[in-house]
Design a protein around this motif. Structure first.
Motif, PDB file in Angstrom:
ATOM      1  N   ARG A   1      13.620   5.936  -0.350  1.00  0.00           N
ATOM      2  CA  ARG A   1      13.717   4.701  -1.144  1.00  0.00           C
ATOM      3  C   ARG A   1      14.034   3.474  -0.298  1.00  0.00           C
ATOM      4  O   ARG A   1      13.707   2.358  -0.670  1.00  0.00           O
ATOM      5  CB  ARG A   1      14.760   4.863  -2.259  1.00  0.00           C
TER       6      ARG A   1
ATOM      7  N   ASP B   1       5.837   3.878  -4.430  1.00  0.00           N
ATOM      8  CA  ASP B   1       6.662   4.965  -4.961  1.00  0.00           C
ATOM      9  C   ASP B   1       5.862   5.919  -5.844  1.00  0.00           C
ATOM     10  O   ASP B   1       6.431   6.871  -6.370  1.00  0.00           O
ATOM     11  CB  ASP B   1       7.856   4.401  -5.741  1.00  0.00           C
TER      12      ASP B   1
ATOM     13  N   LEU C   1      10.624   1.541   0.783  1.00  0.00           N
ATOM     14  CA  LEU C   1       9.559   1.163  -0.164  1.00  0.00           C
ATOM     15  C   LEU C   1       9.237  -0.333  -0.142  1.00  0.00           C
ATOM     16  O   LEU C   1       8.124  -0.738  -0.439  1.00  0.00           O
ATOM     17  CB  LEU C   1       9.961   1.534  -1.598  1.00  0.00           C
TER      18      LEU C   1
ATOM     19  N   PRO D   1       9.510  -1.723  -4.711  1.00  0.00           N
ATOM     20  CA  PRO D   1       8.398  -1.004  -4.061  1.00  0.00           C
ATOM     21  C   PRO D   1       7.161  -1.891  -3.945  1.00  0.00           C
ATOM     22  O   PRO D   1       6.765  -2.539  -4.905  1.00  0.00           O
ATOM     23  CB  PRO D   1       8.131   0.169  -5.013  1.00  0.00           C
TER      24      PRO D   1
ATOM     25  N   SER E   1      10.033  12.244  -9.152  1.00  0.00           N
ATOM     26  CA  SER E   1       9.166  11.885  -8.019  1.00  0.00           C
ATOM     27  C   SER E   1       9.077  13.026  -7.017  1.00  0.00           C
ATOM     28  O   SER E   1       8.021  13.292  -6.448  1.00  0.00           O
ATOM     29  CB  SER E   1       9.708  10.649  -7.293  1.00  0.00           C
TER      30      SER E   1
ATOM     31  N   GLN F   1      13.783   4.043 -10.913  1.00  0.00           N
ATOM     32  CA  GLN F   1      13.337   5.200 -10.138  1.00  0.00           C
ATOM     33  C   GLN F   1      13.775   6.491 -10.821  1.00  0.00           C
ATOM     34  O   GLN F   1      14.956   6.658 -11.112  1.00  0.00           O
ATOM     35  CB  GLN F   1      13.953   5.167  -8.736  1.00  0.00           C
TER      36      GLN F   1
END
Ligand code: SF4
Length: 370
Positions: free
Chosen positions: A114, A288, A117, A283, A103, A98
């Motif tokens: 998070r 995501d 996900l 995810p 993001s 990530q």
């Protein structure tokens, strides 16, 4: 499920057996897929004045359920007959790979907290907690074991129990911080009638002079006393709040369409936080990195399919559309985007339509300013 005990009719377990059991619990917890375990007593009375002051201040917003069962929150022994200890576990959830600041900066894609996900953590945690509790029961058979498992599912002050169990300290962002694990973890507990030895380890407050979370919180929701003003918190505004999102917070919400992680992303204790090894927390459906327009274009069936088995289901389609309308209003004013928003105005509920109109105003204004 409450599991009744017959300990009252039998000899209590000797100290040596309880100590051996406590020792084995660490291994059983790891085998069950948890990342750490601690044991705490159930006396949380010390949290009473702060919790009451927070509620009296109205900082919990519309979460009226927090006002109920205060006696049980401060004394979990009232939740289940005969319980005397909390076996507390934590499980890391941050998926690998990530790039969180990136993001958040990408206003074209929706940011989802998070924790949400992957597979709904309630199910994952509860199943594992039940397995761990059954392992304890098997170890003390034929004596019976009275217990109940919880994870974010009842009036339990989970963070207070976690800190009592030696998991860390309360960060300025109000989360449990651990020197090795940061704060990207779930907490769950087994309230048990076994008088296990409690963990005496206590981590000192290691926030020190850091105030990063207060500085970065987009809506100034973090209070000086390490509590949150939920009414300003993006997690509350996008998840718990069923109604209109106040105008003053809409721009600050940016591309956050379900929850917010900012106070964790910038916390120095999370720089080297471990990733989750649980495949279920990866995810789903590239949640995501989905473009906002694609998500907003979904009909209700599409929303239900996309979020099946995740914790995102709880917000329902109306809140989903509301959140996406706000995020789209914060994105670039592309003509296709404006047309997409306009195309949903007629079928939207009055609450969603008001957010769509706000988004359209934002996009038109940005176009004029260009
Ligand atoms: S960002 Fe800094 S002040 Fe906030 S919880 Fe982390 S260490 Fe504490």
């Amino acid at each position: 499920m409450i599991h009744a005990s017959i300990l009252v009719d039998m000899e209590p377990l000797p100290e040596t057996t309880l100590r051996a059991l406590r020792h084995d619990l660490d291994t059983w917890a790891l085998n069950a897929g948890f990342d750490a375990l601690g044991v705490a007593d159930l006396d949380l009375a010390v949290h009473g004045p702060r919790l009451r002051a927070w509620l009296e201040g109205g900082y919990h917003g519309d979460m009226a359920y927090l006002e109920r069962n205060l006696d049980k929150r401060l004394d979990p022994a009232r939740l289940v007959d005969g319980v005397v200890r909390a076996v507390v576990v934590r499980m890391n959830y941050l998926p690998e790979g990530q790039n969180l600041p990136l993001s958040l900066a990408d206003r074209e894609r929706g940011y989802i907290a998070r924790y949400a996900l992957g597979r709904d953590y309630h199910k994952v945690m509860r199943r594992r907690l039940a397995r761990l509790a059954e392992r304890i029961s098997a170890a003390i058979a034929p004596l019976s074991h009275g217990y109940r498992v919880f994870t974010d599912s009842a009036p339990v002050l989970e963070r207070a129990l976690a800190i009592k169990a030696g998991f860390g300290w309360t960060g300025r962002n109000s989360l449990v911080l651990n020197a090795e694990a940061g704060s990207w973890f779930f907490i769950g507990e087994i309230l048990t009638d076994l008088p296990l030895p409690v963990d005496a380890r206590r981590d000192e407050d290691q926030c020190g002079a850091c105030h990063a979370c207060l500085r970065v919180c987009p809506t100034d929701a973090i209070r000086d006393d390490r509590t949150i003003d939920a009414r300003r918190c993006i997690s509350y505004l996008t998840i718990e709040n069923r109604g209109t999102i106040p105008l003053e917070f809409r721009s600050a919400i940016g591309n956050r369409i379900f929850g917010c992680d900012d106070c964790q992303i910038w916390c120095p204790w999370n720089r080297s936080a471990p990733h989750s090894t649980e495949p279920g927390f990866r995810p789903r459906e590239t949640l995501d990195q989905r473009p906002l327009d694609e998500l907003f274009a979904l009909d209700e069936d599409g929303f239900l399919k996309l979020t099946e088995g995740t914790a995102m289901r709880r917000i329902g389609f109306e809140q989903w559309q509301r959140n996406l309308a706000v995020a789209l209003g914060n994105a670039a004013p592309a003509p296709d985007r404006i047309a997409l928003l306009q195309s949903r105005l007629e079928s939207a509920t009055p609450m969603v339509a008001e957010h769509i109109r706000w988004a359209l105003d934002q996009l038109v204004r940005k176009n004029v300013e260009r």
